[in-house]
Design an enzyme around this catalytic site. Structure first.
Site, PDB file in Angstrom:
ATOM      1  N   HIS A 137       0.836  -1.208   0.000  1.00  0.00           N
ATOM      2  CA  HIS A 137       0.000   0.000   0.000  1.00  0.00           C
ATOM      3  C   HIS A 137       0.873   1.262   0.000  1.00  0.00           C
ATOM      4  O   HIS A 137       0.586   2.224  -0.716  1.00  0.00           O
ATOM      5  CB  HIS A 137      -0.872   0.054   1.263  1.00  0.00           C
ATOM      6  CG  HIS A 137      -1.857  -1.064   1.406  1.00  0.00           C
ATOM      7  ND1 HIS A 137      -1.962  -1.828   2.546  1.00  0.00           N
ATOM      8  CD2 HIS A 137      -2.799  -1.540   0.553  1.00  0.00           C
ATOM      9  CE1 HIS A 137      -2.922  -2.726   2.400  1.00  0.00           C
ATOM     10  NE2 HIS A 137      -3.438  -2.582   1.190  1.00  0.00           N
ATOM     11  N   LYS A 143     -17.371  -7.054   7.234  1.00  0.00           N
ATOM     12  CA  LYS A 143     -16.176  -7.831   7.588  1.00  0.00           C
ATOM     13  C   LYS A 143     -15.851  -7.597   9.059  1.00  0.00           C
ATOM     14  O   LYS A 143     -16.231  -6.584   9.627  1.00  0.00           O
ATOM     15  CB  LYS A 143     -14.975  -7.334   6.772  1.00  0.00           C
ATOM     16  CG  LYS A 143     -14.900  -7.848   5.353  1.00  0.00           C
ATOM     17  CD  LYS A 143     -13.538  -7.445   4.782  1.00  0.00           C
ATOM     18  CE  LYS A 143     -13.469  -7.593   3.282  1.00  0.00           C
ATOM     19  NZ  LYS A 143     -12.253  -6.975   2.727  1.00  0.00           N
ATOM     20  N   ARG A 148      -1.712  -6.028  -8.376  1.00  0.00           N
ATOM     21  CA  ARG A 148      -0.544  -6.867  -8.095  1.00  0.00           C
ATOM     22  C   ARG A 148      -0.340  -7.914  -9.181  1.00  0.00           C
ATOM     23  O   ARG A 148       0.773  -8.249  -9.539  1.00  0.00           O
ATOM     24  CB  ARG A 148      -0.715  -7.591  -6.752  1.00  0.00           C
ATOM     25  CG  ARG A 148      -0.583  -6.689  -5.567  1.00  0.00           C
ATOM     26  CD  ARG A 148      -1.069  -7.370  -4.329  1.00  0.00           C
ATOM     27  NE  ARG A 148      -2.473  -7.722  -4.467  1.00  0.00           N
ATOM     28  CZ  ARG A 148      -3.246  -8.155  -3.495  1.00  0.00           C
ATOM     29  NH1 ARG A 148      -2.745  -8.320  -2.301  1.00  0.00           N
ATOM     30  NH2 ARG A 148      -4.509  -8.433  -3.701  1.00  0.00           N
ATOM     31  N   SER A 181      -2.637  -7.843   2.952  1.00  0.00           N
ATOM     32  CA  SER A 181      -2.865  -7.703   4.400  1.00  0.00           C
ATOM     33  C   SER A 181      -3.219  -9.053   5.004  1.00  0.00           C
ATOM     34  O   SER A 181      -2.802  -9.374   6.117  1.00  0.00           O
ATOM     35  CB  SER A 181      -4.006  -6.710   4.658  1.00  0.00           C
ATOM     36  OG  SER A 181      -3.661  -5.432   4.194  1.00  0.00           O
TER      37      SER A 181
HETATM   38  O1  PNS Z   1      -8.491  -3.025   0.325  1.00  0.00           O
HETATM   39  P1  PNS Z   1      -9.712  -3.632  -0.323  1.00  0.00           P
HETATM   40  O2  PNS Z   1     -10.524  -4.390   0.695  1.00  0.00           O
HETATM   41  O3  PNS Z   1      -9.367  -4.451  -1.534  1.00  0.00           O
HETATM   42  O4  PNS Z   1     -10.601  -2.378  -0.831  1.00  0.00           O
HETATM   43  C1  PNS Z   1     -11.848  -2.575  -1.483  1.00  0.00           C
HETATM   44  C2  PNS Z   1     -12.612  -1.232  -1.551  1.00  0.00           C
HETATM   45  C3  PNS Z   1     -12.692  -0.609  -0.179  1.00  0.00           C
HETATM   46  C4  PNS Z   1     -11.916  -0.282  -2.473  1.00  0.00           C
HETATM   47  C5  PNS Z   1     -14.014  -1.533  -2.126  1.00  0.00           C
HETATM   48  O5  PNS Z   1     -14.542  -2.649  -1.464  1.00  0.00           O
HETATM   49  C6  PNS Z   1     -14.974  -0.360  -1.938  1.00  0.00           C
HETATM   50  O6  PNS Z   1     -14.803   0.690  -2.513  1.00  0.00           O
HETATM   51  N1  PNS Z   1     -15.992  -0.576  -1.083  1.00  0.00           N
HETATM   52  C7  PNS Z   1     -16.987   0.420  -0.743  1.00  0.00           C
HETATM   53  C8  PNS Z   1     -18.358  -0.024  -1.265  1.00  0.00           C
HETATM   54  C9  PNS Z   1     -18.404   0.254  -2.763  1.00  0.00           C
HETATM   55  O7  PNS Z   1     -18.409   1.404  -3.162  1.00  0.00           O
HETATM   56  N2  PNS Z   1     -18.384  -0.811  -3.549  1.00  0.00           N
HETATM   57  C10 PNS Z   1     -18.224  -0.683  -5.006  1.00  0.00           C
HETATM   58  C11 PNS Z   1     -19.446  -1.054  -5.776  1.00  0.00           C
HETATM   59  S1  PNS Z   1     -19.615  -2.796  -5.846  1.00  0.00           S
END
Ligand code: PNS
Length: 162
Positions: free
Chosen positions: A17, A41, A90, A129
């Site tokens: 990150h 989660k 990645r 993570s």
């Molecule tokens: O670090 P991560 O868990 O891969 O991040 C995922 C994240 C937070 C970018 C994504 O889950 C997100 O933006 N979630 C907020 C809800 C949302 O807007 N979802 C997208 C439409 S499905």
């Protein structure tokens, strides 16, 4: 002023990150790292803890701000007047998931939120993570994965849970 948001769970922040944050911070006048308060989660660290860790880890990058959000990224971005999201890729396995989210966000924000992808530096391509937490849980060495103060916080969490 060119601004972008880097959203994520950051549970906890890793060198992968931080690599994306450092590089994106050079591309924008302001980079907002937005920690998702994900109700679905059970994170290891609370949102406040994750925000604090990110603040400490990025304290030497003046144009990085740390924030948190609930709900949809497009709603947060609209509220904060942000139109570019940054995400790290990645491997090809990340691509399908990220492409779908990026397209969903673009569609449902009525083209107000676009996503740009940075390819994670090769030295961090294996990092996530989740794997860092698993290694730490079993007492493994995570010094190449996260800053030392983050490693200490992870070990402390697991010590308190056992
Ligand atoms: O670090 P991560 O868990 O891969 O991040 C995922 C994240 C937070 C970018 C994504 O889950 C997100 O933006 N979630 C907020 C809800 C949302 O807007 N979802 C997208 C439409 S499905």
């Amino acid at each position: 002023m060119k601004r972008a948001v880097y959203p994520g769970s950051f549970d906890p922040v890793t060198y992968g990150h931080l690599d994306i944050i450092e590089r994106a911070a050079q591309m924008f006048d302001e980079l907002i790292v937005a920690v998702l308060n994900n109700q679905g989660k059970t994170p290891l660290f609370s949102v406040d803890e994750r925000v604090k860790m990110l603040r400490e880890a990025t304290k030497d990058i003046p144009n990085v701000k740390i924030d948190s959000f609930n709900g949809l990224l497009i709603d947060y971005a609209a509220k904060e007047n942000l139109h570019i999201a940054v995400r790290g890729l990645r491997a090809i396995t990340d691509f399908e998931y990220e492409l779908q989210i990026a397209q969903t966000n673009r569609k449902f924000s009525e083209e107000q939120l676009d996503t740009i992808f940075l390819t994670t530096s090769l030295e961090y391509a294996y990092l996530s993570s989740s794997t860092v937490k698993e290694i730490a849980y079993f007492g493994g060495n995570i010094s190449e994965c996260v800053p030392d103060f983050v490693a200490d916080l992870i070990y402390d969490k697991y010590k308190n849970k056992q």
